[in-house]
Design a protein around this motif. Sequence first.
Motif, PDB file in Angstrom:
ATOM      1  N   GLY A  37     -35.736  78.137 -30.074  1.00 41.45           N
ATOM      2  CA  GLY A  37     -35.707  78.408 -31.387  1.00 41.45           C
ATOM      3  C   GLY A  37     -37.154  78.040 -32.171  1.00 41.45           C
ATOM      4  O   GLY A  37     -37.651  78.760 -32.919  1.00 41.45           O
ATOM      5  N   MET A  38     -37.833  77.258 -31.541  1.00 36.91           N
ATOM      6  CA  MET A  38     -39.322  76.898 -31.881  1.00 36.91           C
ATOM      7  C   MET A  38     -40.126  78.113 -31.666  1.00 36.91           C
ATOM      8  O   MET A  38     -41.145  78.510 -32.410  1.00 36.91           O
ATOM      9  CB  MET A  38     -39.922  75.623 -31.331  1.00 36.91           C
ATOM     10  N   LEU A  39     -39.861  78.539 -30.342  1.00 33.73           N
ATOM     11  CA  LEU A  39     -40.923  79.836 -29.994  1.00 33.73           C
ATOM     12  C   LEU A  39     -40.484  80.944 -30.732  1.00 33.73           C
ATOM     13  O   LEU A  39     -41.490  81.690 -31.186  1.00 33.73           O
ATOM     14  CB  LEU A  39     -40.285  80.173 -28.576  1.00 33.73           C
ATOM     15  N   ALA A  40     -39.276  81.179 -30.990  1.00 34.62           N
ATOM     16  CA  ALA A  40     -38.745  82.396 -31.898  1.00 34.62           C
ATOM     17  C   ALA A  40     -39.577  82.082 -33.423  1.00 34.62           C
ATOM     18  O   ALA A  40     -39.905  83.125 -34.096  1.00 34.62           O
ATOM     19  CB  ALA A  40     -37.542  82.604 -31.987  1.00 34.62           C
ATOM     20  N   ALA A  41     -39.424  80.982 -33.882  1.00 35.77           N
ATOM     21  CA  ALA A  41     -40.161  80.595 -35.240  1.00 35.77           C
ATOM     22  C   ALA A  41     -41.627  80.977 -35.018  1.00 35.77           C
ATOM     23  O   ALA A  41     -42.140  81.511 -36.033  1.00 35.77           O
ATOM     24  CB  ALA A  41     -39.998  79.296 -35.566  1.00 35.77           C
ATOM     25  N   ALA A  42     -42.220  80.658 -34.126  1.00 37.59           N
ATOM     26  CA  ALA A  42     -43.784  80.616 -33.990  1.00 37.59           C
ATOM     27  C   ALA A  42     -44.126  82.155 -33.905  1.00 37.59           C
ATOM     28  O   ALA A  42     -45.139  82.624 -34.165  1.00 37.59           O
ATOM     29  CB  ALA A  42     -44.304  80.057 -32.570  1.00 37.59           C
ATOM     30  N   MET A  43     -43.214  83.015 -33.079  1.00 38.66           N
ATOM     31  CA  MET A  43     -43.312  84.443 -33.214  1.00 38.66           C
ATOM     32  C   MET A  43     -43.020  85.289 -34.257  1.00 38.66           C
ATOM     33  O   MET A  43     -43.085  86.422 -34.274  1.00 38.66           O
ATOM     34  CB  MET A  43     -42.650  85.060 -31.750  1.00 38.66           C
ATOM     35  N   GLY A  44     -42.524  84.446 -35.316  1.00 36.85           N
ATOM     36  CA  GLY A  44     -41.836  85.429 -36.356  1.00 36.85           C
ATOM     37  C   GLY A  44     -40.719  85.879 -36.489  1.00 36.85           C
ATOM     38  O   GLY A  44     -40.533  86.849 -37.167  1.00 36.85           O
TER      39      GLY A  44
END
Length: 251
Positions: A37-44
Amino acid sequence: MSTLLLRLAAPMQSWGISSKFNRRTTNMEPTRSGVIGMLAAAMGMSREDSLDVFNPLRFGVRIDQPGTMNRDFQVVYQNPDDILPTWLTYRYYLEDAVFLAGLEGPSGFLAELEAALMHPVYPLALGRRSCPPAEPLVLGIRDVDLLTALRQEEWQASSWYQRKAKWQNITSLEIVRDASPDESGYAVRDVPESFSQKRRLYRFRNVIREQVFLDQLVSSENTENEQGTPKEHDPMELLEDDDVSIKSQNQ
């Protein structure tokens, strides 16, 4: 394969797996779903986007500083005409915990993830929005597999905890990682298939727990001096160059 290493540290973290509305528990170590979820947020990415791009990644964490669990509670106000106009909810957090997280996969994709974490589209959080990560978050990409990276990387614990561990004769750290196809572990349901608000979906993964001895890790003192990166969280650091005393304001 290569491995992207992250240092997950903050005053508070919360990694839920099976939480209900009025009782939000936390795992004792980061979950795959929380880190994805954190990675998905970072990628927009949006909550409706497919998460298949993360499926090839192997995930694991090393518990460098376990932290302590704390409970908070919140009062949720509902319709005043209801029989119970308020609802008491409980939230559980990990305090002063530090984890080394690793993601193994194609080096090109890991480079994209590293760049996104350094310049995130959305704010990053360790399990909940109220838990932003402390720096440094990204430790870099290592040209080794996941297990080797978790066994060799320097100890990321705070200096005060390292002294405490020495006094208590703590000689090993625990690793929690994805099981290989030929290994038998235990199942946890934290592989996200959808973060959609309409219907969140998770599936199971097999997990292995093992120990790594501290004397096998790279010297944290030498690496810290080479990188020049502070590991202690100092909330007053931004004020060191400014004179904010009452005396200076009155002059």
